[in-house]
Design a protein around this motif. Sequence first.
Motif: not given
Length: 388
Positions: A118, A136, A140, A142
Amino acid sequence: MRATATRPLTGPALALLAMSAAASAEMTGEARAFLEAGGIDPALIAQADAATATELAIPAEWLEKAAAEGPVEFGTNDTAAHVAKWLPIFNARYPQVQVVATETSGAARAVQPLLAFKSGQLVRHIVISFEGSLQDYIEADALAEIDDLPAWEGVPPDRRAADGTFAGMQNTTWCLIYNTDRVRKDELPATWWDLVSEDSPLKGGRVGAANRAQLWTLNLWIHPDYGPERMTNEFLPAFFNTLKPQLRSEGVGGMINLPMVGEFDVGLPTPNDETAEAMATGAPVDWHCPEPVPQYFNLIGMFRNSPTHYSSKVLINWLLSQEGQLVRLVAGGDGPVHKDLQVPGAAPLADRFAGKEIALRTMDGMLYELPKLYAVWNRLWAEAGGPK
């Protein structure tokens, strides 16, 4: 998604790629010997061998680009000894893929790599066992898509992401370890309701419990025979106020070790793989599964924009294949998640839960129901005097 630049390959490197591609049609000799020495059923070895032609059909382009990348780095809950067993088998098939697997704690394995991502940095390329931080990672954005892996279809649909960004890598089953010198088999509960009943022979401090609601009570919370209302009003109050277990500050390892020395008679929750290792030492312990049997799957994914994009995909694909799953079973007792390996003999202590109803911890349960469970569990744990 950024692709990694590659450098031209020399004649020997091209020959190595050709050998790797040809070898994908069958199990390597190293894998076969390792599985045979580990006591895997010959029928399962033959099944995995037959599956390699499709599950390990890695595109030649991936292998070419992987050979030009640096080492794949990730944190793992595997011990160094565990990695030292399975990694050479992987590299026997894919010698061009470099791997650095470091044993780490939960925060270092899952939380810190995400924080780095991040902030614009990448300290790990693959992430494993990040269930507690799954929301999370999703927020994000990700994780890269991995649903183009040849072995992807071997993962059951309820154990992989609908958007293709992560998959279950191994199953873990959570039940009760007990001291065989102090607990009779007729005292063991058939169901979780039996454990917390008024006439439970295990009440009054004979059970030691770790503060790990996410490992077993979440499975019951989302199960139709228990559910949030009955868990809130019946089961959890009975667990704390009728069963009256010893509420311990130790983690899962303590729940396994302390019954062996008689600190308490029964420990929960305890996983099948680590309990099997304790039993193999000759300690006076065994493992029992009330129904429904709590089970969950550890996740694996890879970060977006990784400089080891293709190497990471090759490694993850092998880990999800039947060959990789059986190798990890022998190396460290990791229960396969592969749909064709849900059979006796393909998981530690599978005979203790074979044929019993499974209470699966789902991804929706982790994302949406776990906070609700924590609100109830944490209050009751504190009211019962549980350590912080």
